[in-house]
Scaffold this motif. Structure first.
Motif, PDB file in Angstrom:
ATOM      1  N   THR A  88       9.659  -7.287 -18.546  1.00  0.00           N
ATOM      2  CA  THR A  88      10.409  -6.359 -17.703  1.00  0.00           C
ATOM      3  C   THR A  88      11.520  -7.076 -16.933  1.00  0.00           C
ATOM      4  O   THR A  88      11.282  -8.113 -16.332  1.00  0.00           O
ATOM      5  CB  THR A  88       9.447  -5.687 -16.699  1.00  0.00           C
ATOM      6  OG1 THR A  88       8.385  -5.093 -17.441  1.00  0.00           O
ATOM      7  CG2 THR A  88      10.152  -4.633 -15.876  1.00  0.00           C
ATOM      8  N   THR A 113      21.346  -3.373 -20.538  1.00  0.00           N
ATOM      9  CA  THR A 113      21.404  -2.518 -21.726  1.00  0.00           C
ATOM     10  C   THR A 113      21.399  -1.051 -21.328  1.00  0.00           C
ATOM     11  O   THR A 113      22.067  -0.221 -21.958  1.00  0.00           O
ATOM     12  CB  THR A 113      20.220  -2.834 -22.664  1.00  0.00           C
ATOM     13  OG1 THR A 113      20.237  -4.232 -22.943  1.00  0.00           O
ATOM     14  CG2 THR A 113      20.334  -2.074 -23.965  1.00  0.00           C
ATOM     15  N   SER A 114      20.678  -0.725 -20.273  1.00  0.00           N
ATOM     16  CA  SER A 114      20.668   0.644 -19.782  1.00  0.00           C
ATOM     17  C   SER A 114      22.078   1.059 -19.346  1.00  0.00           C
ATOM     18  O   SER A 114      22.561   2.145 -19.701  1.00  0.00           O
ATOM     19  CB  SER A 114      19.682   0.748 -18.620  1.00  0.00           C
ATOM     20  OG  SER A 114      19.715   2.009 -18.053  1.00  0.00           O
ATOM     21  N   VAL A 157      15.956   2.101 -23.678  1.00  0.00           N
ATOM     22  CA  VAL A 157      15.470   1.236 -22.598  1.00  0.00           C
ATOM     23  C   VAL A 157      15.648   1.946 -21.257  1.00  0.00           C
ATOM     24  O   VAL A 157      16.489   2.827 -21.118  1.00  0.00           O
ATOM     25  CB  VAL A 157      16.227  -0.112 -22.547  1.00  0.00           C
ATOM     26  CG1 VAL A 157      15.971  -0.923 -23.797  1.00  0.00           C
ATOM     27  CG2 VAL A 157      17.716   0.104 -22.337  1.00  0.00           C
ATOM     28  N   ASP A 210      13.438  -1.849 -17.094  1.00  0.00           N
ATOM     29  CA  ASP A 210      13.100  -2.785 -18.164  1.00  0.00           C
ATOM     30  C   ASP A 210      14.287  -3.686 -18.508  1.00  0.00           C
ATOM     31  O   ASP A 210      14.133  -4.886 -18.700  1.00  0.00           O
ATOM     32  CB  ASP A 210      12.655  -2.004 -19.399  1.00  0.00           C
ATOM     33  CG  ASP A 210      12.405  -2.922 -20.582  1.00  0.00           C
ATOM     34  OD1 ASP A 210      11.760  -3.966 -20.379  1.00  0.00           O
ATOM     35  OD2 ASP A 210      12.860  -2.602 -21.690  1.00  0.00           O
ATOM     36  N   ASP A 211      15.476  -3.086 -18.578  1.00  0.00           N
ATOM     37  CA  ASP A 211      16.641  -3.839 -19.027  1.00  0.00           C
ATOM     38  C   ASP A 211      17.896  -3.232 -18.405  1.00  0.00           C
ATOM     39  O   ASP A 211      18.549  -2.371 -19.010  1.00  0.00           O
ATOM     40  CB  ASP A 211      16.716  -3.779 -20.565  1.00  0.00           C
ATOM     41  CG  ASP A 211      17.775  -4.696 -21.134  1.00  0.00           C
ATOM     42  OD1 ASP A 211      18.660  -5.131 -20.377  1.00  0.00           O
ATOM     43  OD2 ASP A 211      17.720  -4.970 -22.335  1.00  0.00           O
TER      44      ASP A 211
END
Lengths: 208, 173
Positions: free
Chosen positions: A110, A156-157, A148, A152-153
């Motif tokens: 995470t 990328t989100s 995602v 978590d990311d």
């Protein structure tokens, strides 16, 4: 694997804004920017050393390692991230590298935090988001990526939000029904199949 | 598709798809521990050499199967390998669609009260080597469907690549 395919296709690429990586010697418009948001197993943190009979001179001639908080752990930040050329040199760094450590790659958990050179990867991630937000129009093809969350990311989100706003065709490819459903919700043209099925249907040398 | 620019975003499924015909295929996140576990078993230097390996071996510097010596001396390797083996067992039975067992292992070390950063560094190193060299490595350099992707989809369009993969995408010397 993809950089090797670029290499076989004689396309020059670089890793933008990654401190310590030499830029490709090619006209800027020809260079393919490759962003690796989670780092890479062939990225190393280079450590600075200097020898002298005088301690002060040795100190002045080398660059210190910074220690940073990475959640509950301590990460190290050096002056450069080093990408060896070729597999032989990469293997040598793993086997005998005395002034490098690595990989500069996110922990597979995470938050996608790093224990090596997090500032360099953050600059690389920021450059990616800035580059995408600066695009007027582009087609987007997303292959084999799971949706995602920001927890978590975060990078990328944020990237997916930028891509969803871009003008141009957007295609998502994955055999997973649930992943396809998530991308369909953000207006991607979804192809529920593997890369192999999709790519072999494309005409040779022509755009889909 | 109409634009002269193309943004290509690659997840683990892209590497898997590019090598879908390989005997050893790149793992998805849900099978990462199993991949590493198989790689560790296949390359463990304490296991006897196979006859074919003992008969003919290229120089170590050129052999893509040679995994070196340093990894096998890393502190905590045995503990980390045992933990990864246990997670590989969980992967075989897991039906969760949220996160993966390997991710849960990493999170447990990140959140541990005692410092487990050495375990994480060890796991990162194993992961790196398993994507670079050795038997049961799915990432040895050779042509794959990414070549087709470049030829058929990209052509001479302006391309930006964004990858979430760690795999060793290396330039040649």
């Amino acid at each position: 694997l993809f950089e090797e395919a670029l290499d076989r296709a004689k396309r020059v690429f670089n890793y933008p804004a990654l401190e310590g990586v030499a830029l490709a010697a090619s006209p800027a418009s020809d260079v393919v920017p490759v962003y690796k948001l989670h780092g890479s197993v062939n990225w190393f943190s280079a450590r600075s050393f200097s020898g002298s009979a005088d301690l002060e001179i040795a100190r002045e001639s080398s660059r210190p390692v910074k220690l940073l908080n990475a959640g509950s752990m301590i990460a190290s930040q050096t002056y450069a991230t080093y990408v060896p050329k070729g597999r032989g040199n990469t293997f040598y760094e793993w086997e005998d590298g005395i002034v490098t450590s690595g990989p500069v790659a996110a922990i597979y958990g995470t938050g996608k935090r790093l224990l090596e050179n997090p500032e360099h990867v953050q600059a690389h991630r920021d450059d990616c988001l800035n580059s995408v937000s600066g695009l007027d129009r582009a087609d987007v093809v997303v292959i084999g990526m799971r949706p995602v969350s920001a927890k978590d990311d975060p990078t990328t989100s944020a990237l997916m939000e930028l891509l969803a706003r871009l003008q141009g065709a957007k295609i998502y490819i994955s055999p997973s029904e649930s992943d396809c459903a998530a991308f369909r919700k953000v207006d991607f043209d979804v192809r529920q199949c593997g890369l192999e099925s999709w790519i072999l249907e494309l005409p040779t040398g022509r755009r889909p | 598709m109409t634009s002269d620019s193309l943004v290509l975003v690659l997840g683990a499924g892209a590497s898997l798809g590019a090598r879908h015909c390989s005997a050893t295929r790149p793992p998805l996140g849900a099978g990462l521990a199993g991949y590493i576990s198989r790689w560790l078993r296949a390359n463990d230097p304490s296991r006897p050499l196979r006859i074919a390996d003992a008969m003919l071996h290229p120089p170590a510097s050129e052999c893509p199967l040679y995994t070196g010596e340093e990894l096998w001396r890393v502190e905590h390797l045995a503990d980390v390998a045992d933990a990864i083996d246990r997670v590989a067992d969980q992967e075989r039975t897991s039906t969760s669609t949220v996160g993966t067992p390997f991710e849960a292992l990493m999170n447990s070390w990140v959140d541990a009260e005692d410092d487990r950063s050495d375990y994480i560094r060890c796991a990162q190193r194993i992961l790196a080597m398993s994507m670079l060299v050795g038997r049961e490595c799915a990432f040895h350099e050779r042509p794959d469907l990414f070549d087709e992707l470049l030829a058929r989809l990209v052509g001479r369009r302006r391309l930006m690549v964004i990858s979430l993969n760690y795999d060793s995408c290396l330039r040649r010397p």
